[in-house]
Design an enzyme around this catalytic site. Structure first.
Site: not given
Ligand code: TYM
Length: 341
Positions: A119, A203, A206
């Protein structure tokens, strides 16, 4: 759950950033699992707006984007009477515990985080301190509730390992054995790693500039069919065994998506389609995706049109989440040894 803990001892926590439209990867990797877990476990699902501001956000968009994720949670089937749905910044425990953990986590641990490297890009010097400390806040999210299980996609594996390290180090540093649990990631399943439709080695995301790379949760049936039709595969057709998918990233991705949506194994998908060309498989996949996603898209629009109801649900969620984390944070303050008011 894998460790055989009973319902009474488990608490599930996960977070999603309010940074734009959700896609099929978010759905299969996270939301779909949330819906299943809420029936058996105490669950908290958090919209992580503090994480969102680690990179610049469009002015005036944050609150609307937050409601949008709330609408997506509800549309996917999360029941606010079963699971707590809330917004991270409304519960101060997250920021407070993150600071304490900033003093427990080591620079070296964070320097190894691949997501920061991705990032921040080439110009690390200009990245925010918040972006660097992002995984520490994530650990605080989970541990402010002493959550035991965290359903996420595969891309969050390293952050979850760090959460476990922070929990362990805190317990040791402050001589509070077993105070924080070791949160277990729930990653397994065919939806854990959904890849770009244009390049099976990166992957689905967004932030990919090409909309053809992903299926958005509110894409029309025509768009879904077009995107799958254009999805990258290879000249060979659908093989008979999962071993034959090795090295065929685009093909493996489509089989994985089918398996995730149909809730069957990849081998079962292959049993159904072995020997067929992609010209047969892709329309079948599009039909399945439309059947699964259209009702969610319809619900999503309904919730989006009722912001007052979304706000009501989120306010109730704030109260419930704060009530769970407050006694835990009070204990943390005692353990650290702060002066008491
Ligand atoms: P975020 O907002 O990027 O994504 C939300 C969830 O979607 C999953 N995900 C995917 N799973 C499979 N294939 C993909 N291509 C894919 N893209 C996204 C992510 O793994 C996530 O589960 N850091 C985290 C948010 C967060 C969080 C937490 C998660 C903040 N605090 C505490 C768990 C526990 C994030 O950026 O997710």
């Amino acid at each position: 759950m894998t460790n055989g803990q009973s319902t009474a001892q488990t608490r599930v926590f996960s977070g999603v950033q309010p940074t734009g439209k959700l896609h099929l990867g978010n759905y299969l990797g996270a939301l779909k699992k949330f819906v299943a877990l809420q029936h058996q476990h105490e669950c908290l699902f958090c919209i992580v707006d503090l994480h969102a501001i680690t990179v610049p956000q469009e002015k005036g968009q944050l609150a609307d984007n937050t409601r949008e994720i709330a609408a997506a949670f509800l549309a996917a089937g999360i029941d606010p009477d079963k699971a707590v749905i809330f917004v991270q910044s409304t519960v101060p425990a997250h920021a407070e515990l993150a600071w304490i953990f900033n003093c427990t986590a080591k620079m070296g641990w964070l320097e190894r985080m691949t997501q920061f490297k991705d990032k921040a890009g080439k110009d690390k010097e200009r990245a925010s301190v918040g972006l660097f400390a992002y995984p520490v806040l994530q650990a605080a999210d989970i541990l402010a509730y002493k959550a035991t299980h965290v359903p996420v996609g595969d891309d969050q594996k390293q952050h979850l390992e760090l959460s476990r390290d922070i929990a362990e180090r805190f317990n040791r540093e402050y001589d509070a054995p077993k105070f924080f649990p070791q949160p277990e990631p729930l990653i397994q399943g065919p939806g854990a790693r959904i890849m770009s439709l244009k390049d099976g080695t990166v992957k689905m995301s967004k932030s990919d500039p090409s909309d053809l790379s992903r299926i958005n949760m509110d894409d029309t049936p025509e768009k879904i069919a077009k995107k799958f039709k254009k999805a990258r595969t290879d000249p060979d057709g659908v093989p008979a065994s999962t071993e034959e998918l090795l090295g065929r990233d685009g093909a493996r991705n489509l089989i994985g998506i089918y398996a995730g949506l149909a809730e069957i194994s990849q081998q079962q998908v292959l049993d159904q389609f072995a020997g067929q060309g992609w010209g047969v498989f892709k329309p079948a996949l599009a039909d399945l995706a439309v059947a699964k996603l259209t009702p969610i898209a319809e619900n999503f629009t309904r919730y989006q049109n009722d912001p007052a109801e979304l706000d009501r649900i989120l306010s109730v969620g704030t109260q419930k989440a704060a009530a769970i984390s407050a006694p835990i944070i009070a204990e943390v303050r005692d353990i650290v040894g702060f002066w008491k008011n």
